[in-house]
Every structure is written in structure tokens, then in C-alpha cells.
Motif scaffolding. Structure first.
Motif, PDB file in Angstrom:
ATOM      1  N   ARG A   6       0.934  -1.332  -0.089  1.00  0.00           N
ATOM      2  CA  ARG A   6      -0.083   0.020   0.064  1.00  0.00           C
ATOM      3  C   ARG A   6       0.925   1.332   0.072  1.00  0.00           C
ATOM      4  NH1 ARG A   6      -3.528  -1.497   5.027  1.00  0.00           N
ATOM      5  NH2 ARG A   6      -1.669  -2.116   5.904  1.00  0.00           N
ATOM      6  N   GLY A   7       2.104   1.308   0.117  1.00  0.00           N
ATOM      7  CA  GLY A   7       2.998   2.528   0.055  1.00  0.00           C
ATOM      8  C   GLY A   7       4.097   2.410   1.005  1.00  0.00           C
ATOM      9  N   LEU A   8       4.247   3.121   2.086  1.00  0.00           N
ATOM     10  CA  LEU A   8       5.382   3.298   2.875  1.00  0.00           C
ATOM     11  C   LEU A   8       5.112   3.578   4.438  1.00  0.00           C
ATOM     12  CD1 LEU A   8       7.634   5.911   0.837  1.00  0.00           C
ATOM     13  CD2 LEU A   8       8.096   3.671   1.204  1.00  0.00           C
ATOM     14  N   ALA A  26       0.817   4.802  -3.865  1.00  0.00           N
ATOM     15  CA  ALA A  26       1.906   4.090  -4.445  1.00  0.00           C
ATOM     16  C   ALA A  26       3.158   4.630  -4.102  1.00  0.00           C
ATOM     17  CB  ALA A  26       1.699   3.953  -6.144  1.00  0.00           C
ATOM     18  N   ARG A  27       4.119   3.742  -3.879  1.00  0.00           N
ATOM     19  CA  ARG A  27       5.733   4.267  -3.657  1.00  0.00           C
ATOM     20  C   ARG A  27       6.258   4.738  -5.063  1.00  0.00           C
ATOM     21  NH1 ARG A  27      10.159   1.282   0.024  1.00  0.00           N
ATOM     22  NH2 ARG A  27      11.817   2.680  -0.239  1.00  0.00           N
ATOM     23  N   THR A  28       6.659   6.241  -4.802  1.00  0.00           N
ATOM     24  CA  THR A  28       7.421   6.676  -6.026  1.00  0.00           C
ATOM     25  C   THR A  28       8.541   7.536  -5.525  1.00  0.00           C
ATOM     26  OG1 THR A  28       6.184   8.832  -5.891  1.00  0.00           O
ATOM     27  CG2 THR A  28       4.898   7.127  -6.949  1.00  0.00           C
ATOM     28  N   PRO A  29       9.465   7.872  -6.302  1.00  0.00           N
ATOM     29  CA  PRO A  29      10.598   8.733  -6.045  1.00  0.00           C
ATOM     30  C   PRO A  29      10.209   9.870  -5.250  1.00  0.00           C
ATOM     31  CG  PRO A  29      11.234   7.492  -8.025  1.00  0.00           C
ATOM     32  CD  PRO A  29       9.663   7.235  -7.925  1.00  0.00           C
ATOM     33  N   ALA A  30       9.252  10.571  -5.830  1.00  0.00           N
ATOM     34  CA  ALA A  30       8.915  11.854  -5.344  1.00  0.00           C
ATOM     35  C   ALA A  30       8.231  11.675  -3.727  1.00  0.00           C
ATOM     36  CB  ALA A  30       7.699  12.492  -6.230  1.00  0.00           C
TER      37      ALA A  30
END
Length: 257
Positions: A6-8, A26-30
Motif C-alpha cells: 500500500r505504500g510506505l 503508491a511508492r514513487t521517488p517523489a
């Protein structure tokens, strides 16, 4: 920092307490970068506002070593906010209740809200930022599912006295369960013991957290004050274990334990 489908999630100790980040996007670089920025922000706030650090600008200001103009701009911003909250609460929120200068009753909620804003600016719209039990909630816990936040019962460790449910909320609780009678009546300077806990729900944790402190200090007068407060709702546990809540409180008083 940990990753889930689910993410971080991340836990950080700062400002004498524990902060947790639960990001459901969602995990993204930003987003990952923004999480690092949010953590760094909390430590910066601690360095500026800590009343336990002799070299912090707030400590030096309190001792008269520097003037407000020599402090970081954040200090004036926070003191202005404290003045507004003090006026809105008829003086029940005060940064001088202990005889010195202590804006920490507002700083933590303000810092958490700003951390949540850092995440949102990076595209994280479904987050829970928790600073020592005071939370800024954005979006939803999952698609179509609101956040559900259990509030610890001040008299029964391990039990919940209510569950707050909703989207885009700020939730703050003041009470004696964790730190004893640490909140002072700003009019007398004595510890407040009229209530066991007060939970306030709003949109902005900056004001919601400060209002929870003020409501707890009010004791018996908190119920009427919260009932007449636009944009905020409250729930309280009395010293005898009885409870009350305002009409629009977004939760389940006496909910599952």
C-alpha cells in the motif's frame, strides 16, 4: 523505512516523542523524497522550538538573550498562531501558563500538519501522520474506506473509549493517562484534574491540537465551548469514567475495546 503493497511506513523519534508515517499511496521517488523531507522538517522544528535545548532559539528568547527579530521566521509564525488560539479560547490556551515561554502546546500539531502537507505536495494524498497520538489524516485508508482511529481509554489501559471514523481529519487528545497532570490552568498555574481526557476532531491539526489542550484545561466548561465551536467536535472521559460528546462527533463513543 518499510515498504508494503500500500505504500510506505516510517517511524521517527523527535521532539521527545514518536512520530509515525503511514502512506497508502503508491511508492514513487517523489513520495520517498518527500518522506525524507518531512522527517528532516520535524528535526528542524525540534531544534528551533525545544524548551529542553538551551541553545534553541525559543530557549534563548525565553531567557532574553535574543529578541524575536533575531529568531527564525518560524518562531514569529508560531507565536502569532498561539496568540490567535489564545484569543479564540478566552485564554484557556496559553504559552506562559508555567511562568515561562512555552509554545510547544501548539508546535507539535503544527509540525505534523506541515509534514502532511509536504507529503501531499509530492502526490501522497492518502496518509496518516501521527505525532505522539495526535494525527493528521488525509484521504482514505483504502479505496472507499475511511480512516478508523481508536482512542485509548484513560482509565483502562489496553481499552478504547471511542473510535473516530472519517476522511481528511485531524484528531488530537489531551489527558493525564500518559504524562499525569501536566496541563496547567493558565489562570491559576495549577495542574488541571477535572477531566481524564478530551479528544477534539477538526480539519487542521494546528488548531485541533491546541483546542484539545484548551478544552482539557476548561474542565466542566469544555462541553459547551466545543458544542459552539465551528468545524470541531469533541469527546471526553470524566474523572469518574463517564463520557460525553458533541452532537457531530464523527465516531463511535463507547466503541469496541
Amino acid at each position: 523505512m518499510s515498504e508494503s503493497r500500500r505504500g510506505l511506513r516510517h517511524v521517527e523519534r523527535a521532539m521527545g516523542t514518536v512520530f509515525s508515517f503511514d502512506i497508502r499511496d503508491a511508492r514513487t521517488p517523489a513520495v520517498e523524497s518527500a518522506l525524507g523531507d518531512a522527517v528532516a522538517w520535524l528535526h528542524h522544528v525540534d531544534a528551533v522550538f525545544s524548551t529542553y535545548r538551551a541553545d534553541s532559539p525559543v530557549s534563548r528568547l525565553a531567557r532574553g538573550e535574543i529578541g524575536l527579530g533575531e529568531c527564525p521566521a518560524l518562531v514569529r509564525e508560531v507565536l502569532d498562531l498561539c496568540e490567535r488560539v489564545g484569543h479564540a479560547t478566552d485564554g484557556w490556551f496559553s504559552i506562559t501558563a508555567n511562568g515561562g515561554l512555552d509554545p510547544t502546546g501548539l508546535v507539535k500539531g503544527w509540525a505534523v500538519e506541515r509534514a502532511a502537507q509536504i507529503l501531499r505536495a509530492a502526490g501522497a494524498h492518502h496518509t496518516c501522520v501521527n505525532g505522539g497520538g495526535d494525527l493528521q489524516l488525509s484521504g482514505e485508508a483504502a479505496p472507499g474506506m475511511p480512516w478508523r482511529i481508536g482512542i485509548a481509554h484513560p482509565h483502562r489501559p489496553g481499552d478504547l473509549c471511542t473510535v473516530v471514523t472519517g476522511r481528511d481529519l485531524a484528531v488530537a487528545t489531551s489527558g493525564t493517562a500518559e504524562r499525569g497532570a501536566h496541563i496547567l490552568d493558565p489562570h491559576t498555574g495549577t495542574p488541571v484534574t477535572g477531566l481524564a481526557s478530551v479528544t477534539v476532531v477538526g480539519r487542521s491539526l494546528t488548531t485541533t491540537d491546541a483546542y484539545a489542550t484548551a478544552a482539557f484545561a476548561m474542565g466542566a466548561g469544555a462541553r459547551d465551548w466545543l458544542a459552539g465551536l465551528d468545524g470541531h467536535e469533541g469527546f471526553a472521559v470524566a474523572r469518574d469514567g463517564g463520557t460525553w460528546h458533541t452532537r457531530g462527533f464523527p465516531g463511535t463513543p463507547g466503541g469496541p475495546r
